[in-house]
Design a protein around this motif. Structure first.
Motif, PDB file in Angstrom:
ATOM      1  N   ASP A 174      -8.179   3.827  12.663  1.00 53.03           N
ATOM      2  CA  ASP A 174      -7.037   4.612  12.187  1.00 53.03           C
ATOM      3  C   ASP A 174      -7.147   6.011  12.781  1.00 53.03           C
ATOM      4  O   ASP A 174      -8.091   6.741  12.475  1.00 53.03           O
ATOM      5  CB  ASP A 174      -7.081   4.664  10.656  1.00 53.03           C
ATOM      6  CG  ASP A 174      -5.866   5.360  10.070  1.00 53.03           C
ATOM      7  OD1 ASP A 174      -5.104   5.983  10.844  1.00 53.03           O
ATOM      8  OD2 ASP A 174      -5.690   5.278   8.837  1.00 53.03           O
ATOM      9  N   GLU A 205       2.452   0.944   6.134  1.00 53.59           N
ATOM     10  CA  GLU A 205       2.295   1.963   7.185  1.00 53.59           C
ATOM     11  C   GLU A 205       3.253   3.119   6.933  1.00 53.59           C
ATOM     12  O   GLU A 205       4.459   2.948   7.024  1.00 53.59           O
ATOM     13  CB  GLU A 205       2.555   1.344   8.567  1.00 53.59           C
ATOM     14  CG  GLU A 205       2.431   2.319   9.727  1.00 53.59           C
ATOM     15  CD  GLU A 205       1.070   3.008   9.785  1.00 53.59           C
ATOM     16  OE1 GLU A 205       0.888   4.039   9.118  1.00 53.59           O
ATOM     17  OE2 GLU A 205       0.196   2.468  10.503  1.00 53.59           O
ATOM     18  N   ASP A 247      -2.217   2.521   4.014  1.00 54.88           N
ATOM     19  CA  ASP A 247      -1.933   3.836   3.451  1.00 54.88           C
ATOM     20  C   ASP A 247      -1.678   3.665   1.952  1.00 54.88           C
ATOM     21  O   ASP A 247      -1.458   2.549   1.491  1.00 54.88           O
ATOM     22  CB  ASP A 247      -0.696   4.429   4.117  1.00 54.88           C
ATOM     23  CG  ASP A 247      -0.872   4.548   5.623  1.00 54.88           C
ATOM     24  OD1 ASP A 247      -2.040   4.542   6.066  1.00 54.88           O
ATOM     25  OD2 ASP A 247       0.136   4.633   6.344  1.00 54.88           O
ATOM     26  N   ILE A 285      -5.639   0.333   8.110  1.00 48.33           N
ATOM     27  CA  ILE A 285      -4.253   0.786   8.252  1.00 48.33           C
ATOM     28  C   ILE A 285      -3.551   0.890   6.904  1.00 48.33           C
ATOM     29  O   ILE A 285      -2.405   1.262   6.823  1.00 48.33           O
ATOM     30  CB  ILE A 285      -3.410  -0.118   9.189  1.00 48.33           C
ATOM     31  CG1 ILE A 285      -3.265  -1.499   8.593  1.00 48.33           C
ATOM     32  CG2 ILE A 285      -3.983  -0.126  10.582  1.00 48.33           C
ATOM     33  CD1 ILE A 285      -2.229  -2.342   9.278  1.00 48.33           C
TER      34      ILE A 285
HETATM   35 CA    CA Z   1      -1.316   4.427   8.365  1.00 51.29          CA
END
Ligand code: CA
Ligand code: CA
Ligand code: CA
Length: 491
Positions: A106, A205, A176, A174
């Motif tokens: 990331d 995302e 969030d 990835i």
């Molecule tokens: Ca992200």
């Protein structure tokens, strides 16, 4: 002659004293990396180790309902595979827990927080960079102990968010997440102000380069705080049931704002399109500023814009130590302004009184390229005999259009050289004669032309200009040669 008023904008700030706010509230103070850029507010740039914050000049009264909405952009850096990353950063040594099962890392970080802070924290404005998102700080005590908000976290810090690593066996970096935050804790292994699993939610995302609409609503009667985050067709939402005033803020008056940070990895973080409905405490505001342009027109290079600034004390108490600033960002840290003020300090402004001053600014090439000049006048004053010292703020923004003419001319002059005599001739006659084309592009407008490339060369490829950027009156040239073929002779 009819005036072209549509091309001219004059924006005067809301009159803010002791009343309901209902509009595009962008009356922020800017800290560290935060700055206003046109109609957007950038909280951090796309650079490592940055922290930025904006906080409202006014306190808001949370004994009343509020509705805030913004669009936020959390940057466009998502993930990158470790091998291509090592080519960009030779010697990069990533611990294995930062690399997911698809060999991706990331590279976008760290996110933003929207928060209310106690009225105690007028001079406390940002925490640390990196995983702290400008809201939290190392160790304790926490600088924003009396606060409440929501974080949009775009970087799962291994070792700091164990719940995400634990529940996600694939260590999907990835992922969030959005979470409620309070007490100055960003929500890590070091502790969150909340427990259980329902104070956060994962978002596939958020660093997609898009503007995402976010809303924050407080219902003072039912004591519920709700946020929404729009991602394409999906809207994520969560509600906190509880008295955020009593539990976290310790008082009904609070400032609101955004904080953001970057760390080893980074992203640009921005907000725009504010829409605010809320209430400013009646006693908080008895200072008013009005800013207007003296000569309404569309400005040309070298013109002087003259602003008239009127500062009024509409209250019933005297104000002292009045200080005026005028500039682009009007942060407490902005030292240089391109506005020259006739007068910027006054010792006293009595109840019901006004003062007038003027500011001037020369229109630069950058202003012409920008298409407008937006500058904000901000005033601060002290309530006389107040103890503790009570400060009052007001600000007004004005936008002036600048004249833009995007114009250029292109000439293409062919010169023919005889291949045997090497002399210049008027027409080609045999295979091998050389035609030299010289293209000249002149900027005849008044804006800076950028990224100039010639794509249509009328069958002669490969003209590269010696400049790709031209200020007004400047010329870029390029030549290309072509050897006459039999086909040219036959044509
Ligand atoms: Ca992200
Ligand atoms: Ca990220
Ligand atoms: Ca994080």
């Amino acid at each position: 002659m009819k005036k072209i008023v549509l091309l001219f904008w004059l924006v005067i700030s809301m009159q803010l004293w002791g009343m309901e706010i209902n509009g595009n509230y962008s009356n922020f103070l800017y800290y560290k990396s935060a700055m206003k850029s046109g109609s957007e507010v950038r909280i951090t740039p796309d650079e490592g180790g940055k922290v930025g914050a904006v906080w409202s000049r006014n306190m808001f009264d949370l004994s009343k309902d509020f509705h805030f909405e913004y669009e936020i952009c959390l940057g466009s850096k998502g993930i990158q595979d470790i091998e291509s990353l090592k080519k960009i950063y030779p010697g990069l040594n990533m611990a294995p827990q930062y690399i997911d099962d698809h060999n991706n890392v990331d590279i976008g970080a760290d996110g933003m927080a929207f928060a209310f802070k106690s009225s105690d924290y007028k001079y406390v404005n940002y925490g640390e960079a990196g995983q702290y998102i400008g809201y939290d700080n190392y160790g304790s005590p926490k600088i924003f102990e009396k606060s409440f908000g929501v974080k949009f976290d775009t970087y799962t810090n291994p070792g700091y968010d164990p719940k995400f690593l634990k529940e996600d066996g694939e260590r999907d970096l990835i992922k969030d997440h959005i979470a409620f935050i309070a007490k100055g804790k960003i929500g890590t292994i070091n502790g969150s102000a909340f427990s259980g699993n329902d104070f956060y939610q994962a978002i596939p995302e958020m660093e997609d380069g898009e503007w995402h609409k976010v809303t924050f609503d407080w219902d003072a009667l039912s004591k519920t705080f709700t946020y929404t985050f729009k991602d394409g067709m999906t809207t994520y939402t969560n509600t906190y049931h509880g008295d955020i005033v009593q539990e976290y803020l310790g008082g009904r008056y609070a400032y609101f704002g955004f904080t953001s940070s970057t760390g080893q990895w980074m992203n640009e973080h921005k907000i725009r399109n504010p829409e605010v409905r809320g209430t400013i405490p009646t006693d908080d505001y008895k200072l008013h500023i009005e800013k207007e342009v003296v000569d309404e027109k569309i400005y040309e290079l070298g013109d002087t814009i003259k602003y008239k600034i009127t500062i009024t004390n509409p209250g019933s108490e005297d104000l002292i130590d009045i200080k005026l600033k005028d500039g682009k960002n009007i942060s407490d840290e902005e030292l240089v302004s391109d506005i020259t003020l006739e007068k910027d300090t006054w010792i006293e402004l009595g109840a019901g009184k006004s003062v007038v001053t003027y500011g001037t600014k020369q229109v630069t090439q950058a202003d012409i390229d920008e298409g407008s000049v937006i500058r904000t006048a901000a005033v601060v004053a002290t309530k006389k005999d107040s103890n503790p010292v009570e400060l009052l703020y007001a600000a007004a923004e004005v936008r002036v259009k600048t004249m833009q003419r995007n114009e250029f001319t292109v000439s293409n002059t062919p010169v023919i050289t005889d291949k045997d005599s090497k002399s210049v001739v008027t027409e080609y006659t045999k295979v091998g004669d050389i035609v030299t084309y010289t293209v000249a592009l002149t900027n005849t407008g008044n804006t800076t032309l950028k990224d100039i490339v010639i794509t249509d060369t009328n069958k002669v490829d490969g003209i590269i200009l010696d400049k790709t950027e031209l200020v007004p009156s400047e010329t870029a040239t390029g030549t290309v040669t072509h050897a006459i073929t039999q086909a040219d002779l036959d044509a």
